[in-house]
Structure formats: C-alpha cells, structure tokens
Design a protein around this motif. Sequence first.
Motif, PDB file in Angstrom:
ATOM      1  N   PHE A  62       1.148 -13.256   0.599  1.00 27.28           N
ATOM      2  CA  PHE A  62       1.086 -12.604   1.899  1.00 27.28           C
ATOM      3  C   PHE A  62      -0.062 -11.604   1.970  1.00 27.28           C
ATOM      4  N   PHE A  63      -0.204 -10.779   0.947  1.00 27.92           N
ATOM      5  CA  PHE A  63      -1.223  -9.733   0.975  1.00 27.92           C
ATOM      6  C   PHE A  63      -2.633 -10.327   0.917  1.00 27.92           C
ATOM      7  N   LEU A  64      -2.831 -11.316   0.057  1.00 32.73           N
ATOM      8  CA  LEU A  64      -4.131 -11.975  -0.018  1.00 32.73           C
ATOM      9  C   LEU A  64      -4.444 -12.729   1.271  1.00 32.73           C
ATOM     10  N   LEU A  65      -3.435 -13.437   1.806  1.00 35.96           N
ATOM     11  CA  LEU A  65      -3.619 -14.165   3.061  1.00 35.96           C
ATOM     12  C   LEU A  65      -3.952 -13.225   4.211  1.00 35.96           C
ATOM     13  N   SER A  66      -3.309 -12.078   4.234  1.00 36.04           N
ATOM     14  CA  SER A  66      -3.536 -11.134   5.315  1.00 36.04           C
ATOM     15  C   SER A  66      -5.007 -10.731   5.381  1.00 36.04           C
ATOM     16  N   GLY A  67      -5.588 -10.364   4.242  1.00 37.93           N
ATOM     17  CA  GLY A  67      -7.000 -10.012   4.232  1.00 37.93           C
ATOM     18  C   GLY A  67      -7.892 -11.176   4.598  1.00 37.93           C
ATOM     19  N   PHE A  68      -7.531 -12.370   4.112  1.00 37.61           N
ATOM     20  CA  PHE A  68      -8.349 -13.551   4.366  1.00 37.61           C
ATOM     21  C   PHE A  68      -8.357 -13.902   5.847  1.00 37.61           C
ATOM     22  N   PHE A 150      -0.738  -0.098   6.516  1.00 31.69           N
ATOM     23  CA  PHE A 150      -1.846   0.616   5.879  1.00 31.69           C
ATOM     24  C   PHE A 150      -3.088  -0.264   5.820  1.00 31.69           C
ATOM     25  N   PHE A 151      -2.910  -1.534   5.488  1.00 31.60           N
ATOM     26  CA  PHE A 151      -4.049  -2.451   5.446  1.00 31.60           C
ATOM     27  C   PHE A 151      -4.724  -2.531   6.814  1.00 31.60           C
ATOM     28  N   TYR A 152      -3.914  -2.597   7.870  1.00 36.25           N
ATOM     29  CA  TYR A 152      -4.475  -2.691   9.217  1.00 36.25           C
ATOM     30  C   TYR A 152      -5.318  -1.462   9.559  1.00 36.25           C
ATOM     31  N   LEU A 153      -4.885  -0.297   9.102  1.00 39.59           N
ATOM     32  CA  LEU A 153      -5.649   0.919   9.356  1.00 39.59           C
ATOM     33  C   LEU A 153      -6.969   0.925   8.589  1.00 39.59           C
ATOM     34  N   VAL A 154      -6.964   0.334   7.405  1.00 36.82           N
ATOM     35  CA  VAL A 154      -8.166   0.310   6.567  1.00 36.82           C
ATOM     36  C   VAL A 154      -9.155  -0.755   7.044  1.00 36.82           C
ATOM     37  N   PHE A 155      -8.658  -1.866   7.546  1.00 33.92           N
ATOM     38  CA  PHE A 155      -9.505  -3.023   7.858  1.00 33.92           C
ATOM     39  C   PHE A 155     -10.700  -2.679   8.748  1.00 33.92           C
ATOM     40  N   SER A 177     -11.332  -6.163  -8.489  1.00 31.01           N
ATOM     41  CA  SER A 177     -10.022  -5.926  -7.885  1.00 31.01           C
ATOM     42  C   SER A 177      -8.932  -6.630  -8.678  1.00 31.01           C
ATOM     43  N   PHE A 178      -9.209  -7.829  -9.158  1.00 31.68           N
ATOM     44  CA  PHE A 178      -8.241  -8.533 -10.000  1.00 31.68           C
ATOM     45  C   PHE A 178      -7.998  -7.768 -11.302  1.00 31.68           C
ATOM     46  N   LEU A 179      -9.081  -7.298 -11.906  1.00 29.21           N
ATOM     47  CA  LEU A 179      -8.961  -6.568 -13.165  1.00 29.21           C
ATOM     48  C   LEU A 179      -8.185  -5.271 -12.964  1.00 29.21           C
ATOM     49  N   ALA A 180      -8.458  -4.559 -11.878  1.00 30.02           N
ATOM     50  CA  ALA A 180      -7.766  -3.292 -11.615  1.00 30.02           C
ATOM     51  C   ALA A 180      -6.270  -3.517 -11.426  1.00 30.02           C
ATOM     52  N   THR A 181      -5.897  -4.616 -10.772  1.00 29.72           N
ATOM     53  CA  THR A 181      -4.485  -4.923 -10.589  1.00 29.72           C
ATOM     54  C   THR A 181      -3.781  -5.094 -11.930  1.00 29.72           C
ATOM     55  N   LEU A 182      -4.500  -5.626 -12.907  1.00 27.39           N
ATOM     56  CA  LEU A 182      -3.909  -5.889 -14.216  1.00 27.39           C
ATOM     57  C   LEU A 182      -3.827  -4.642 -15.090  1.00 27.39           C
ATOM     58  N   VAL A 183      -4.799  -3.728 -14.970  1.00 25.47           N
ATOM     59  CA  VAL A 183      -4.859  -2.620 -15.930  1.00 25.47           C
ATOM     60  C   VAL A 183      -4.542  -1.248 -15.331  1.00 25.47           C
ATOM     61  N   LEU A 184      -4.766  -1.062 -14.034  1.00 25.64           N
ATOM     62  CA  LEU A 184      -4.619   0.272 -13.452  1.00 25.64           C
ATOM     63  C   LEU A 184      -3.192   0.824 -13.546  1.00 25.64           C
ATOM     64  N   MET A 223      -2.115   0.586  -4.112  1.00 24.08           N
ATOM     65  CA  MET A 223      -2.330  -0.399  -5.165  1.00 24.08           C
ATOM     66  C   MET A 223      -2.405  -1.811  -4.590  1.00 24.08           C
ATOM     67  N   ARG A 224      -1.511  -2.128  -3.676  1.00 24.52           N
ATOM     68  CA  ARG A 224      -1.507  -3.474  -3.106  1.00 24.52           C
ATOM     69  C   ARG A 224      -2.708  -3.698  -2.182  1.00 24.52           C
ATOM     70  N   LEU A 225      -3.386  -2.613  -1.781  1.00 29.65           N
ATOM     71  CA  LEU A 225      -4.600  -2.746  -0.982  1.00 29.65           C
ATOM     72  C   LEU A 225      -5.650  -3.585  -1.700  1.00 29.65           C
ATOM     73  N   LEU A 226      -5.632  -3.544  -3.039  1.00 29.51           N
ATOM     74  CA  LEU A 226      -6.615  -4.315  -3.803  1.00 29.51           C
ATOM     75  C   LEU A 226      -6.495  -5.808  -3.514  1.00 29.51           C
ATOM     76  N   GLU A 227      -5.266  -6.303  -3.351  1.00 27.51           N
ATOM     77  CA  GLU A 227      -5.076  -7.720  -3.033  1.00 27.51           C
ATOM     78  C   GLU A 227      -5.588  -8.032  -1.633  1.00 27.51           C
ATOM     79  N   PHE A 228      -5.272  -7.157  -0.685  1.00 29.41           N
ATOM     80  CA  PHE A 228      -5.742  -7.348   0.674  1.00 29.41           C
ATOM     81  C   PHE A 228      -7.266  -7.398   0.723  1.00 29.41           C
ATOM     82  N   LEU A 229      -7.934  -6.455   0.074  1.00 30.12           N
ATOM     83  CA  LEU A 229      -9.394  -6.416   0.085  1.00 30.12           C
ATOM     84  C   LEU A 229      -9.989  -7.605  -0.658  1.00 30.12           C
ATOM     85  N   ALA A 230      -9.296  -8.067  -1.704  1.00 32.64           N
ATOM     86  CA  ALA A 230      -9.745  -9.292  -2.371  1.00 32.64           C
ATOM     87  C   ALA A 230      -9.701 -10.464  -1.402  1.00 32.64           C
TER      88      ALA A 230
END
Length: 428
Positions: A62-68, A150-155, A177-184, A223-230
Amino acid sequence: MTTTPPHRRFDRLPSLSGLRWFAALLVFTTHFVHLELSKGSPLQDVLDTVLTRTGLAGVSAFFLLSGFVLTWSARPSDTARSFLRRRFARVYPSHLLVAGLAALLMAGGGLLPGPKPILANLLLVQSWSPSQTYSLSLNPVTWSLSCEIFFYLVFPLVIGAMNRARTSSLQVFTGASFLATLVLPAIVGRLFTVAHPPAEELVDTSGYGGPFTGWFANVFPGMRLLEFLAGVSIAILVRRGAWPRIPAGWAFAILAAGYANELWLDGYLQLVGGVEIPVAILIASLAQADLAGSWSPVRGRRAAKLGELTYAFYLVHFLVLIGLGSAVKPLAVALGATADRDAPVPVWLLLAAYPVLLAVALGLGWAVHRGVEQPIMRVLTRGRRKTGTGRTELVPLRVDTTALSGGADGPGATGTGPEREKPAPIGI
C-alpha cells in the motif's frame, strides 16, 4: 485474471489496481488468522507460521503503491491545495463514518477508549504516538491511514524536486531508502525507548524489539515515509525507462522468495525486511507490463473493480471480523461441532467462515464506497478544470517505451492509435 492482446497498451495501469485489491486481501487474511478460531490445534500453529505476516506485505505494498500512483497520475500545474482537497474528499468522510460505527461497536462491548485517543483517531494523528492506546484506538487499522495523511502533506513538497532530479540520484535515493528501512530501526531502537511501557499491549511487540522499536519500524509515519518516497522515485524511473525490466512472472517469484525469507527473520526485520524490495520490484514490473501490453496475472475487470473498493473495504474489514468473527465459536457449539467455546473450530467451519466474512466485508465496503466515498468525491471536487470530453486532464506521460518494448515499433511504442488509452488517475 486475464491476459492482454499483444499490441495493446494500458496507461491506466490496471494491474496496479488489481494488485491493490490483493494487498487488501492479504491484510484481511492476516486479521482473520488473528481471530485464532482454531487456537489449540496444529492448524492454528500452521496458520500463524505461514499466513500471519501476509498483512505486513500488504501494508508495505500500500505505501509503495501510494507513492507510485500519486506520482503517475499527478496533474499539470496542480496546486498543493487542490491535491489535498482531492485527498481529503477521498479518505476523510468514509473514515469519519466508519470511526462512528467503530465507536458504537466498542461502546456496546464496554471497550470505548478515552476522549484523547478518540480525538487522535478522528484527526488521524494517532500513529505519531508509540502508545498503542492511541495508535490502535477506535478502528485499529487506521494507523496506516494516519501515515497516508502524512504522506499526502509531504507529496506536494517533494514531487517537483524529485521530478527534476537526475536519474542516477533517484537510483541512489531508492537504494538508500531500502537500506534505511533495514538498519535505521536498530540504530534508533538502541538510543530511545518508551519511558513507561504498558503492562499489557494490544499487539505484542516483544518479538519486534520492544514497544519503541516495534512502533518505530512499523507504525511511525516518519519511518514508513521511506517506502512512500521509494514509490515516488520508482514511478519516475519507470517513466524514464531507467528501471530494470523484469517480467511479471519472475517478479511474483521474487516476491514469493522474499516472503519465504521473511518467515525466518527475527526482530523488527520480520515486519518488512523480506518483502519491501520484492514488492517494489513487483509494482514496477506490473506497471511496465501494462505499458508494454505484456502478460500480467492481476489485470482484469474484476480485479480493477475490486481495486476501486479497496479503501472502503480496508476501513470496514476489521470491524466485520471482530463483530461477526466472535460469533463463529458460539455457532460451532450450537451446531455440535465443538464441545465448548474454548475448543478449536473444525476445518470445515473455518473454511466456510472465511468467505462469508469476506463477502460481508466486501458488501459493507461497497456500500461505503458507493454511498459515501463516490458522492462526496463528486461534491467536493466539482470545481476542477476538465477537458472538452468532461474527463479530468492529467499530466502527459513521457514514457520511454523503447526501453520497455525493445524497439520503437514494438508493442509499447508511443502512438495515438485507437487502442491507446489516455492516462487516468489511480490512487490509494
């Protein structure tokens, strides 16, 4: 599910609408398993092991699709105000209605939360709190909607810069963004903790690293913003023909392998660690398949129609599961299938309950979609500029189709023939 004629292009990206429905179905399945109707039996152990994380993959999708899709369907000379007005019209009225239904259901069971969590839920800011009393208040699944707001406000703040960015910069950003999701979460989880952790959690986070790490990795909008921006970045790369072309069949195989790997991950990594990259690959692959007119297993009228219902279905499905799912065990006793309510329900009743509950959730979702979402969308977005045919004008897509089809004369070639469809908005 259908295949497509070899030379037809689909700029509407119907496969992503179909994928959105299947993502919602994964979330529904996870919540059905969490009813633990077969608790105490080996079957429940199998379901918990194999299916309990399908919803995590669905939410990441959902989050990745939303940004796409927001990037793909952006309008020319659009303003932040008009964009946010459309998003508000799409999500808030239905959310308000279902929140009211949830309040009535919880009040009937003596489980209504306090006024502050209710207000946080109504304003869709509940996910900013690490306390599950807030983040999972009222209609618990709307924690993800809190992230979306929040994603909508950032977009509007980032889309211009990301559209102007170099292809190499977008590629680096996507990987980062993928790396940050794994380690941050691991880094932040070592620095911070919840000052007064609850004695009992609504959702146990001990397996995810504790209350703070579990919240930060899974619920925290920042944190989930990273998926949206990806998703935003991948959409631009696909449009430029700068994303690797992977056939849909292989993309689904990669996702299956990623999910199998996810079952072995520990801590917060089991939330999205195994599926985020495979899901991103799948989204890009399906978009490319639609653009090139090649095979896609989730393209079809039925999947597209179900995709339109996804938001309303997602809003109501948990209430249906809690409200009607609780009646399955008493029904098993009444039918003589079990001796008491503590006994696991038989397999046949479990298999019967799933489609019935799914059908009820779909029916209620359809009612909310047709009775609330669509009419209010028409009213609140009536003033938009339209084309001569009455259709909303969208951003002209400059897609490098030669990179998708293998040549200028291939099935993905740019043209204006009768089978070429105009781009149209698809949104989460």
